[in-house]
Write a protein that holds these residues in place. Sequence first.
Motif, PDB file in Angstrom:
ATOM      1  N   PHE A 152       0.833  -1.203   0.000  1.00 37.39           N
ATOM      2  CA  PHE A 152       0.000   0.000   0.000  1.00 37.39           C
ATOM      3  C   PHE A 152       0.871   1.257   0.000  1.00 37.39           C
ATOM      4  CE2 PHE A 152      -1.378   3.379   2.887  1.00 37.39           C
ATOM      5  CZ  PHE A 152      -2.367   3.948   2.114  1.00 37.39           C
ATOM      6  N   ALA A 153       1.890   1.280   0.905  1.00 35.88           N
ATOM      7  CA  ALA A 153       2.744   2.476   1.013  1.00 35.88           C
ATOM      8  C   ALA A 153       3.436   2.744  -0.331  1.00 35.88           C
ATOM      9  CB  ALA A 153       3.775   2.283   2.126  1.00 35.88           C
ATOM     10  N   TYR A 154       3.946   1.680  -0.945  1.00 33.64           N
ATOM     11  CA  TYR A 154       4.639   1.847  -2.229  1.00 33.64           C
ATOM     12  C   TYR A 154       3.659   2.292  -3.319  1.00 33.64           C
ATOM     13  CZ  TYR A 154       7.111   0.900  -6.490  1.00 33.64           C
ATOM     14  OH  TYR A 154       7.678   1.048  -7.728  1.00 33.64           O
ATOM     15  N   HIS A 155       2.531   1.593  -3.411  1.00 29.99           N
ATOM     16  CA  HIS A 155       1.554   1.860  -4.469  1.00 29.99           C
ATOM     17  C   HIS A 155       0.987   3.283  -4.349  1.00 29.99           C
ATOM     18  CE1 HIS A 155      -1.160   0.241  -7.585  1.00 29.99           C
ATOM     19  NE2 HIS A 155      -2.101   1.005  -7.042  1.00 29.99           N
ATOM     20  N   ALA A 156       0.705   3.703  -3.121  1.00 30.94           N
ATOM     21  CA  ALA A 156       0.117   5.026  -2.913  1.00 30.94           C
ATOM     22  C   ALA A 156       1.105   6.137  -3.279  1.00 30.94           C
ATOM     23  CB  ALA A 156      -0.332   5.181  -1.463  1.00 30.94           C
ATOM     24  N   ILE A 157       2.324   6.041  -2.762  1.00 28.36           N
ATOM     25  CA  ILE A 157       3.284   7.127  -2.990  1.00 28.36           C
ATOM     26  C   ILE A 157       3.782   7.128  -4.438  1.00 28.36           C
ATOM     27  CG2 ILE A 157       5.457   8.158  -2.203  1.00 28.36           C
ATOM     28  CD1 ILE A 157       3.124   8.294  -0.161  1.00 28.36           C
ATOM     29  N   ASN A 158       4.032   5.926  -4.983  1.00 32.41           N
ATOM     30  CA  ASN A 158       4.435   5.870  -6.387  1.00 32.41           C
ATOM     31  C   ASN A 158       3.277   6.311  -7.288  1.00 32.41           C
ATOM     32  OD1 ASN A 158       6.536   5.127  -8.353  1.00 32.41           O
ATOM     33  ND2 ASN A 158       5.078   3.560  -8.979  1.00 32.41           N
ATOM     34  N   GLY A 159       2.055   6.050  -6.849  1.00 32.21           N
ATOM     35  CA  GLY A 159       0.875   6.483  -7.598  1.00 32.21           C
ATOM     36  C   GLY A 159       0.803   7.998  -7.691  1.00 32.21           C
ATOM     37  N   ILE A 160       1.168   8.676  -6.594  1.00 28.10           N
ATOM     38  CA  ILE A 160       1.189  10.152  -6.625  1.00 28.10           C
ATOM     39  C   ILE A 160       2.198  10.612  -7.685  1.00 28.10           C
ATOM     40  CG2 ILE A 160       1.756  12.240  -5.306  1.00 28.10           C
ATOM     41  CD1 ILE A 160       0.765  10.755  -2.788  1.00 28.10           C
ATOM     42  N   ARG A 161       3.363   9.959  -7.708  1.00 31.51           N
ATOM     43  CA  ARG A 161       4.385  10.303  -8.713  1.00 31.51           C
ATOM     44  C   ARG A 161       3.843  10.093 -10.131  1.00 31.51           C
ATOM     45  NH1 ARG A 161       8.100   7.780 -11.960  1.00 31.51           N
ATOM     46  NH2 ARG A 161       7.420   5.707 -11.355  1.00 31.51           N
ATOM     47  N   LEU A 162       3.168   8.964 -10.339  1.00 28.15           N
ATOM     48  CA  LEU A 162       2.647   8.660 -11.678  1.00 28.15           C
ATOM     49  C   LEU A 162       1.585   9.676 -12.107  1.00 28.15           C
ATOM     50  CD1 LEU A 162       2.393   4.763 -11.466  1.00 28.15           C
ATOM     51  CD2 LEU A 162       4.010   6.100 -12.815  1.00 28.15           C
ATOM     52  N   ILE A 163       0.738  10.096 -11.161  1.00 29.75           N
ATOM     53  CA  ILE A 163      -0.290  11.093 -11.500  1.00 29.75           C
ATOM     54  C   ILE A 163       0.381  12.425 -11.850  1.00 29.75           C
ATOM     55  CG2 ILE A 163      -2.221  12.471 -10.589  1.00 29.75           C
ATOM     56  CD1 ILE A 163      -3.108  10.003  -9.007  1.00 29.75           C
ATOM     57  N   LEU A 164       1.395  12.809 -11.058  1.00 27.73           N
ATOM     58  CA  LEU A 164       2.106  14.078 -11.331  1.00 27.73           C
ATOM     59  C   LEU A 164       2.739  14.045 -12.724  1.00 27.73           C
ATOM     60  CD1 LEU A 164       3.836  14.756  -7.882  1.00 27.73           C
ATOM     61  CD2 LEU A 164       1.938  16.036  -8.890  1.00 27.73           C
ATOM     62  N   VAL A 165       3.371  12.915 -13.060  1.00 28.23           N
ATOM     63  CA  VAL A 165       4.029  12.803 -14.371  1.00 28.23           C
ATOM     64  C   VAL A 165       2.978  12.758 -15.485  1.00 28.23           C
ATOM     65  CG1 VAL A 165       5.495  11.321 -15.808  1.00 28.23           C
ATOM     66  CG2 VAL A 165       6.097  11.708 -13.411  1.00 28.23           C
ATOM     67  N   GLU A 166       1.889  12.030 -15.242  1.00 28.91           N
ATOM     68  CA  GLU A 166       0.798  11.923 -16.229  1.00 28.91           C
ATOM     69  C   GLU A 166       0.232  13.309 -16.552  1.00 28.91           C
ATOM     70  OE1 GLU A 166      -0.745   8.990 -17.408  1.00 28.91           O
ATOM     71  OE2 GLU A 166      -2.546   9.876 -18.285  1.00 28.91           O
ATOM     72  N   LEU A 167       0.121  14.152 -15.510  1.00 22.49           N
ATOM     73  CA  LEU A 167      -0.438  15.485 -15.718  1.00 22.49           C
ATOM     74  C   LEU A 167       0.657  16.520 -16.029  1.00 22.49           C
ATOM     75  CD1 LEU A 167      -3.101  15.429 -12.846  1.00 22.49           C
ATOM     76  CD2 LEU A 167      -3.443  14.876 -15.245  1.00 22.49           C
ATOM     77  N   ALA A 168       1.861  16.018 -16.303  1.00 24.29           N
ATOM     78  CA  ALA A 168       3.006  16.845 -16.735  1.00 24.29           C
ATOM     79  C   ALA A 168       3.507  17.829 -15.677  1.00 24.29           C
ATOM     80  CB  ALA A 168       2.694  17.569 -18.036  1.00 24.29           C
ATOM     81  N   PHE A 169       3.316  17.502 -14.401  1.00 27.24           N
ATOM     82  CA  PHE A 169       3.886  18.328 -13.336  1.00 27.24           C
ATOM     83  C   PHE A 169       5.290  17.823 -13.000  1.00 27.24           C
ATOM     84  CE2 PHE A 169      -0.709  18.852 -12.293  1.00 27.24           C
ATOM     85  CZ  PHE A 169      -0.765  20.222 -12.430  1.00 27.24           C
ATOM     86  N   MET A 170       6.136  18.717 -12.577  1.00 29.34           N
ATOM     87  CA  MET A 170       7.472  18.399 -12.046  1.00 29.34           C
ATOM     88  C   MET A 170       8.386  17.682 -13.049  1.00 29.34           C
ATOM     89  SD  MET A 170       6.382  17.378  -8.178  1.00 29.34           S
ATOM     90  CE  MET A 170       7.920  17.770  -7.367  1.00 29.34           C
ATOM     91  N   ILE A 171       8.115  17.841 -14.336  1.00 30.26           N
ATOM     92  CA  ILE A 171       9.045  17.265 -15.327  1.00 30.26           C
ATOM     93  C   ILE A 171       9.601  18.356 -16.243  1.00 30.26           C
ATOM     94  CG2 ILE A 171       8.129  14.904 -15.327  1.00 30.26           C
ATOM     95  CD1 ILE A 171       6.505  15.631 -17.822  1.00 30.26           C
TER      96      ILE A 171
END
Lengths: 125, 144
Positions: free
Chosen positions: B81-100
Amino acid sequence: MRESRLWSWHIISAVIILAFLGIHMIIMHMGAIWGALGTGSGHPVRSDEVFRRSQQLFFMITYILLLGAALFHGLYGLRSMLCELSLSRILEKAIGGLCAAAGCALFVYGSYVAVAVYRMGEMRP
Amino acid sequence: MQNRLKNRLGLWGWLGGGRYGVERYAYALHRLAGLGILAYFIMHIFVTGARANGPEQWERTMEFFQTPFFKAGEFLVFLAFAYHAINGIRLILVELAFMIGKPGLPAYPYSYSTLRQRPLLIATMVIAAVLMIIGGADLYLAIK
């Protein structure tokens, strides 16, 4: 278009899960820490604690929201992973239908439990 | 499911990162963790359904799960859960083109998206590790 919409819901459901499952995890998986810090009983799965929470309107509503969001997110994710294996169109449709049917059945059962336990509290004199 | 490219690599196309780097493997692990969480979640719906039969049934059900085997399993689910949740935040940020970063002309020294995403990956993995340590501390206090 339909897939884009489903993908958007996949991300929206992730945000809902993050909020509500975050609360759930803080309560359930940090119970011993809260207990050691002097807040809470330290036994979040004891029946009196579980029923006290489940009989509050806030928790009943958040359980149902979390259930719906998590079922959609998980089963849509599973369907996407399986469909990436380049299966036949018929098999893809069957997997989609099966995931939707399983999701609906689990949602009805989980919601029934949440409402039934909430109403136990209402019926208490 | 229209206009999709054929996955000629089969299961390796699903799991392998190729030249995409560690971010792609983090994504594959994200999916594996997601599958584990889904399996647990479906069981969890039925286990917590015991509440509908009253407090006595709930206590009996919980007694069954108080063994070290299930405690260890629960901790594994927490790690996932901890991995999936935090990595999921990263994936959403990248998907929405934030922080890249913003797109720009290729000027030397070249900056590429993987390099821009690496600090985000490191930061999210550190946060996930902290959550995992907190979860481990809770388990330790619970069984002590």
